[in-house]
Design a protein around this motif. Structure first.
Motif, PDB file in Angstrom:
ATOM      1  N   LEU A  59       0.835  -1.199   0.000  1.00 52.56           N
ATOM      2  CA  LEU A  59       0.000   0.000   0.000  1.00 52.56           C
ATOM      3  C   LEU A  59       0.869   1.249   0.000  1.00 52.56           C
ATOM      4  N   ARG A  72      -0.016   5.271   0.302  1.00 55.13           N
ATOM      5  CA  ARG A  72      -1.057   6.289   0.448  1.00 55.13           C
ATOM      6  C   ARG A  72      -0.443   7.686   0.511  1.00 55.13           C
ATOM      7  N   TYR A  73      -1.032   8.594  -0.256  1.00 53.71           N
ATOM      8  CA  TYR A  73      -0.646  10.001  -0.263  1.00 53.71           C
ATOM      9  C   TYR A  73      -1.920  10.816  -0.095  1.00 53.71           C
ATOM     10  N   ASP A 111      -5.384  11.615   0.008  1.00 49.91           N
ATOM     11  CA  ASP A 111      -6.595  10.916  -0.415  1.00 49.91           C
ATOM     12  C   ASP A 111      -6.390  10.067  -1.665  1.00 49.91           C
ATOM     13  N   ASP A 112      -5.131   9.808  -2.034  1.00 53.02           N
ATOM     14  CA  ASP A 112      -4.807   8.896  -3.127  1.00 53.02           C
ATOM     15  C   ASP A 112      -4.145   7.661  -2.540  1.00 53.02           C
ATOM     16  N   LEU A 113      -4.514   6.492  -3.041  1.00 50.43           N
ATOM     17  CA  LEU A 113      -3.979   5.241  -2.520  1.00 50.43           C
ATOM     18  C   LEU A 113      -3.666   4.303  -3.680  1.00 50.43           C
ATOM     19  N   GLN A 143      -9.046   6.697  -5.003  1.00 49.94           N
ATOM     20  CA  GLN A 143      -9.164   8.007  -4.366  1.00 49.94           C
ATOM     21  C   GLN A 143     -10.308   7.961  -3.366  1.00 49.94           C
ATOM     22  N   LYS A 144     -10.124   8.643  -2.242  1.00 50.26           N
ATOM     23  CA  LYS A 144     -11.153   8.688  -1.210  1.00 50.26           C
ATOM     24  C   LYS A 144     -12.292   9.569  -1.683  1.00 50.26           C
ATOM     25  N   PHE A 189     -11.225   2.421  -0.865  1.00 53.91           N
ATOM     26  CA  PHE A 189     -10.175   3.216  -0.229  1.00 53.91           C
ATOM     27  C   PHE A 189     -10.172   3.003   1.282  1.00 53.91           C
ATOM     28  N   ALA A 238      -7.215   1.522   3.674  1.00 47.69           N
ATOM     29  CA  ALA A 238      -6.623   2.457   4.631  1.00 47.69           C
ATOM     30  C   ALA A 238      -6.718   1.916   6.045  1.00 47.69           C
TER      31      ALA A 238
END
Length: 257
Positions: free
Chosen positions: A191, A193-194, A196-198, A218-219, A226, A230
């Motif tokens: 995983l 994650r940045y 709201d991008d995963l 994307q969240k 997502f 997460a």
């Protein structure tokens, strides 16, 4: 200004006039693209194909567009046949544009550092800007790494790869805003994650993660893919132990030699 298009042209050594020839448009049209105008779909494809970058890197779609996807797959932005197909520019832009948090969950994550030797410096810079950085690697002395190494047919090589990968991140030890932990869990996905991008890199039995597909999520406003991924990161992170120089070679998680 479209700085991403300008950067891609500079990196490839392609002058605007040459891109205009490829796309069969007037050079002034390319200048307008550089100024921020979004071209027609066929021209966007031609530019991305010629520069060998992802179209959404040069012309990102607004986040609300992803929320228009209905059902349990809400938030799915893009899919890639394997991790190597993800444009390097996408990895870099997500890292550099993160404002809240960067989370990474891998076994070794060797490619993450080898494809960008300045990764530790860049992560330290993001942390200095207030971004919370959490990196979670496989415990080289744990059960999960030993099992995964056998499944991939590389034995102890996976543990060695983790040790090699950690050397890139040693400068981050003690850096405010950065934390590195080692986990001993069955890892079904890598995983990245940045905010709201995963980026989700599923693991297929017996195959290295690099050979498996990757999902860009994307969240959005609804509970979707997502959120599940997460939450899985948070669960693994909560059970992992801090990595420090003096514990790098220590035994952990009750493994017996």
């Amino acid at each position: 200004m479209n700085e991403r298009l300008r950067s891609a042209l500079a990196q490839r050594g392609v002058p605007p006039a040459a891109l205009a020839t490829v796309c069969e448009v007037d050079p002034k049209t390319v200048i307008r693209w550089l100024g921020g105008r979004v071209p027609h779909a066929r021209h966007r494809w031609a530019v991305a194909h010629h520069l060998q970058v992802d179209e959404t890197f040069i012309w990102p779609e607004p986040h609300p567009r992803a929320a228009q996807v209905a059902g349990p797959g809400a938030g799915l932005v893009a899919t890639y046949p394997d991790r190597a197909s993800v444009p390097r520019e996408l990895w870099l832009s997500l890292l550099l544009e993160a404002e809240q948090g960067i989370d990474v969950l891998v076994f070794s994550g060797t490619f993450f550092a080898q494809s960008n030797p300045r990764i530790a410096t860049m992560l330290a810079q993001r942390a200095a800007a207030g971004v919370k950085v959490r990196l979670c690697f496989g415990d080289p002395h744990g059960h999960a790494v030993a099992i995964r190494g056998r499944e991939e047919g590389i034995g102890d090589a996976l543990a060695a790869k983790i040790g090699a990968s950690l050397t890139y991140y040693r400068p981050l030890l003690g850096t405010s805003g950065c934390e590195i932990r080692l986990h001993d869990t069955t890892l079904y996905n890598s995983l990245f994650r940045y905010d709201d991008d995963l980026l989700v890199n599923p693991h297929v039995w017996g195959r290295p993660a690099s050979a498996n597909p990757l999902l860009h999520l994307q969240k959005d406003g609804e509970l979707g893919w997502f959120d599940g991924y997460a939450q899985s990161f948070d669960a693994v992170w909560g059970s992992a132990r801090p990595w420090t120089n003096d514990t790098e070679g220590s035994q952990s998680h009750g493994r017996q030699d």
